[in-house]
Each structure stands twice: as C-alpha cells, then as structure tokens.
Write a protein that holds these residues in place. Sequence first.
Motif, mmCIF file in Angstrom:
data_model
loop_
_atom_site.group_PDB
_atom_site.id
_atom_site.type_symbol
_atom_site.label_atom_id
_atom_site.label_comp_id
_atom_site.label_asym_id
_atom_site.label_seq_id
_atom_site.Cartn_x
_atom_site.Cartn_y
_atom_site.Cartn_z
ATOM 1 N N THR A 1 0.850 -1.179 0.000
ATOM 2 C CA THR A 1 0.000 0.000 0.000
ATOM 3 C C THR A 1 0.888 1.231 0.000
ATOM 4 O OG1 THR A 1 -1.643 -1.212 1.265
ATOM 5 C CG2 THR A 1 -1.887 1.166 1.177
ATOM 6 N N ILE A 2 0.639 2.132 -0.953
ATOM 7 C CA ILE A 2 1.440 3.346 -1.100
ATOM 8 C C ILE A 2 0.520 4.556 -0.997
ATOM 9 C CG2 ILE A 2 2.885 4.684 -2.683
ATOM 10 C CD1 ILE A 2 3.908 2.072 -3.790
ATOM 11 N N ILE A 3 0.962 5.558 -0.245
ATOM 12 C CA ILE A 3 0.246 6.824 -0.168
ATOM 13 C C ILE A 3 0.887 7.747 -1.201
ATOM 14 C CG2 ILE A 3 -0.350 8.787 1.279
ATOM 15 C CD1 ILE A 3 -0.068 6.894 3.671
ATOM 16 N N PRO A 4 0.162 8.077 -2.285
ATOM 17 C CA PRO A 4 0.755 8.898 -3.344
ATOM 18 C C PRO A 4 1.117 10.294 -2.843
ATOM 19 C CG PRO A 4 -1.335 7.965 -4.056
ATOM 20 C CD PRO A 4 -1.187 7.673 -2.600
ATOM 21 N N ASN A 5 2.185 10.803 -3.380
ATOM 22 C CA ASN A 5 2.648 12.145 -3.062
ATOM 23 C C ASN A 5 2.305 13.057 -4.220
ATOM 24 O OD1 ASN A 5 3.849 14.194 -1.696
ATOM 25 N ND2 ASN A 5 5.933 13.592 -2.160
ATOM 26 N N VAL A 6 1.688 14.190 -3.922
ATOM 27 C CA VAL A 6 1.315 15.151 -4.956
ATOM 28 C C VAL A 6 2.573 15.869 -5.422
ATOM 29 C CG1 VAL A 6 -0.080 17.189 -5.436
ATOM 30 C CG2 VAL A 6 -0.911 15.444 -3.851
ATOM 31 N N PRO A 7 2.799 15.944 -6.747
ATOM 32 C CA PRO A 7 3.992 16.643 -7.225
ATOM 33 C C PRO A 7 3.956 18.117 -6.835
ATOM 34 C CG PRO A 7 2.693 15.783 -9.065
ATOM 35 C CD PRO A 7 2.004 15.402 -7.818
ATOM 36 N N LYS A 8 5.100 18.642 -6.482
ATOM 37 C CA LYS A 8 5.198 20.041 -6.079
ATOM 38 C C LYS A 8 5.120 20.948 -7.300
ATOM 39 C CE LYS A 8 7.975 19.113 -2.029
ATOM 40 N NZ LYS A 8 9.228 19.419 -1.323
ATOM 41 N N ASP A 9 4.522 22.112 -7.090
ATOM 42 C CA ASP A 9 4.463 23.101 -8.158
ATOM 43 C C ASP A 9 5.849 23.690 -8.382
ATOM 44 O OD1 ASP A 9 1.743 22.753 -8.427
ATOM 45 O OD2 ASP A 9 1.258 24.345 -6.995
ATOM 46 N N GLU A 10 6.063 24.144 -9.596
ATOM 47 C CA GLU A 10 7.346 24.733 -9.939
ATOM 48 C C GLU A 10 7.488 26.078 -9.243
ATOM 49 O OE1 GLU A 10 9.302 26.362 -13.967
ATOM 50 O OE2 GLU A 10 8.398 24.377 -14.084
#
Length: 82
Positions: free
Chosen positions: A55-64
């Motif tokens: 089970t993986i908790i997805p990480n939201v990509p950071k804004d530039e």
Amino acid sequence: MFTYETADQKEVRRFRIAQFNGRMATVAAGEATVTGFVRSVLEQESSMPPRWTITIIPNVPKDELKPLRPSSRARPFAEDYF
C-alpha cells in the motif's frame, strides 16, 4: 491510497527498505506510475508462490517555484569595479 500486488521478492525488499527509511518509492504498473510513501507491506500466506500486497500513499507533485521578483541583468556589485 494505491494498492499494488507482486510476487517479486527483490521488489518487496526494495519497498520494505523504503518504508523503514521513510523514503519515497516509485511503482510502474502498466501505464500508471505512482510515487509516494510505503504504508504497508503484507504477505498473503495462503497463496503459492508467495505474494505481497503493498500500500502506497501517493505524493502530490510540487508546483514549480517561481521567482518572487525578476532578476537584474546587470552583474551584482558591478559598481564596485569602478
């Protein structure tokens, strides 16, 4: 949360190490690629060959990051040379 099932022992070991060290792991399953923190690695004892559910908790990509103000084109401290 993203659930991933595998029978590859090397891959399971990689996920367990990432979970223990608090690092992010990346899974490429089909067309989906998920990067995040490993929450759990569970073995399904009733299956043969052994299989694991990860089970993986997805990480939201950071804004530039955008600069707060435009940088000057002149060299900094250029007036010190005159």
